[in-house]
Design an enzyme around this catalytic site. Structure first.
Site, PDB file in Angstrom:
ATOM      1  CE1 TYR A  53      14.308  72.902 104.416  1.00  0.00           C
ATOM      2  CE2 TYR A  53      15.704  74.837 104.288  1.00  0.00           C
ATOM      3  CZ  TYR A  53      15.322  73.607 103.812  1.00  0.00           C
ATOM      4  OH  TYR A  53      15.958  73.071 102.716  1.00  0.00           O
TER       5      TYR A  53
ATOM      6  NE  ARG B   9      19.564  63.473 104.740  1.00  0.00           N
ATOM      7  CZ  ARG B   9      18.746  64.496 104.433  1.00  0.00           C
ATOM      8  NH1 ARG B   9      18.526  65.424 105.320  1.00  0.00           N
ATOM      9  NH2 ARG B   9      18.154  64.559 103.247  1.00  0.00           N
TER      10      ARG B   9
ATOM     11  CB  SER C 157      22.582  66.308 102.797  1.00  0.00           C
ATOM     12  OG  SER C 157      21.398  66.710 103.435  1.00  0.00           O
ATOM     13  N   PRO C 158      25.879  67.862 101.912  1.00  0.00           N
ATOM     14  CG  PRO C 158      27.254  69.759 101.919  1.00  0.00           C
ATOM     15  CD  PRO C 158      25.820  69.328 102.101  1.00  0.00           C
TER      16      PRO C 158
END
Length: 332
Positions: A57, A206, A202-203
């Site tokens: 990241y 997105r 990514s629950p």
């Protein structure tokens, strides 16, 4: 639904964690450092005890941010990071060789300003390296006291079992939400059988599930969603129609669409821990409110019927990215 903690390997953490990627990576220009710091500190203040970052990241920038802001509070939370996929000369590289993983860990410890990482994931399985070798290197790091527990990301149930035979796996992380149901094929049950925590990244799909992202034509040039088929304009327009039935359930439950999506995940199993990411303190506070939302079995069934793998337009990843992951796929 209660606010009780959940197990993340050997750790007890709040049911909803914070995925830190958005603060440095993936969705266009990241927030200013002081704004990013504000999100991290507010999360800590609100009781978040599970922070998830990675060497990838921002090509190290996110670990540096987390270390700078949260190191003074290190005893208050469980720290997760990842290796095996990093930035090299400006490019994303998957490399699961033992020497690379160990070097990445040493760099991460410096950036995170800590002596030990609580949970360290293999971010992607490098298919040129047997999973047993990569996990063996992480097991060495456990024995050396540099990490406390091992995780895997985007792997299948069979790969999880192979890895678990080398060293106990504490957590498996994969995308999971109402519109990405792949873990239901095999991995969720394998995690339950092996007593492995399942971390859902990514629950909120997105940005799709909260219902506030209507126009996908203006994504930043560096926004990874530009290459994701589900966010292609025609597909996305079709997918937006899937949200309409969810609004009625959210109104019944007295919550927002974002809270509804997270609450659904929390109801799917006690071993499931969502880690939504955000650059907004307001959205952070909204997301954490999902832990207090109760859904009836009938409401959950309505959600699952409204949006699922059979009616979502577009694949999760494009062809090139799909070759890099090991997760099970639904039959066409």
């Amino acid at each position: 639904m209660t606010l009780a903690t959940r197990r993340l390997g050997p750790f007890d953490v709040a049911p909803i964690g914070l995925g830190c990627m958005n603060l440095s990576h993936a969705y266009g220009v990241p927030p200013a450092p002081e704004e990013a710091a504000g999100v991290l500190l507010r999360a800590l203040e609100l009781g978040v005890t599970h922070f998830d970052t990675a060497a990838l990241y921002g090509f190290g920038a996110n670990e540096e941010l987390v270390g700078r802001v949260l190191a003074p509070h290190r005893h208050r939370f469980t720290l997760a990071s990842k290796c095996g996929m990093t930035g090299v000369d400006g490019r994303r590289v998957i490399d699961g060789r033992p020497a690379t993983l160990k070097a990445t860990c040493e760099a991460a410890l410096r950036r995170l300003r800590t002596d030990v990482i609580d949970l360290y994931y293999l971010h992607r399985w490098d298919k040129a390296v047997p999973i047993e070798e990569s996990v063996g290197a992480l097991a060495d790091l456990v024995r050396e006291g540099k990490i406390r527990a091992i995780g895997l990301s985007e792997v299948s149930a069979s790969t999880l079992r192979r890895a678990h035979a080398v060293h106990p796996i504490a957590a498996l992380q994969t995308e999971y939400s109402l519109w990405t149901r792949n873990p239901e094929i095999a991995v969720l049950e394998a995690c339950r059988e092996l007593d492995v925590a399942f971390v859902a990244f990514s629950p909120l799909a997105r940005g799709f599930l909260p219902g506030t992202l209507r126009d996908v034509s203006g994504f930043d040039a560096k926004d990874i969603r530009r290459a994701m088929p589900r966010f292609a304009p025609a597909n996305y327009a079709a997918n937006l129609q899937r949200l309409e039935p969810l609004r009625a359930v959210a109104e019944e439950a007295g919550c927002t669409l974002a809270q509804l999506a997270l609450a659904w995940l929390l109801h799917r199993g006690d071993h499931i821990l969502p880690i939504p990411g955000t650059t907004s303190v307001a959205h952070l506070e909204e997301n954490l409110g999902a832990a207090a939302v109760t859904l009836t079995p009938a409401q959950r069934a309505r959600l699952e019927a409204a949006i699922h793998q059979g009616n979502v337009a577009g694949a999760r990843y494009n062809g090139a990215t799909q070759t890099e992951i090991d997760t099970e796929e639904f039959s066409a």
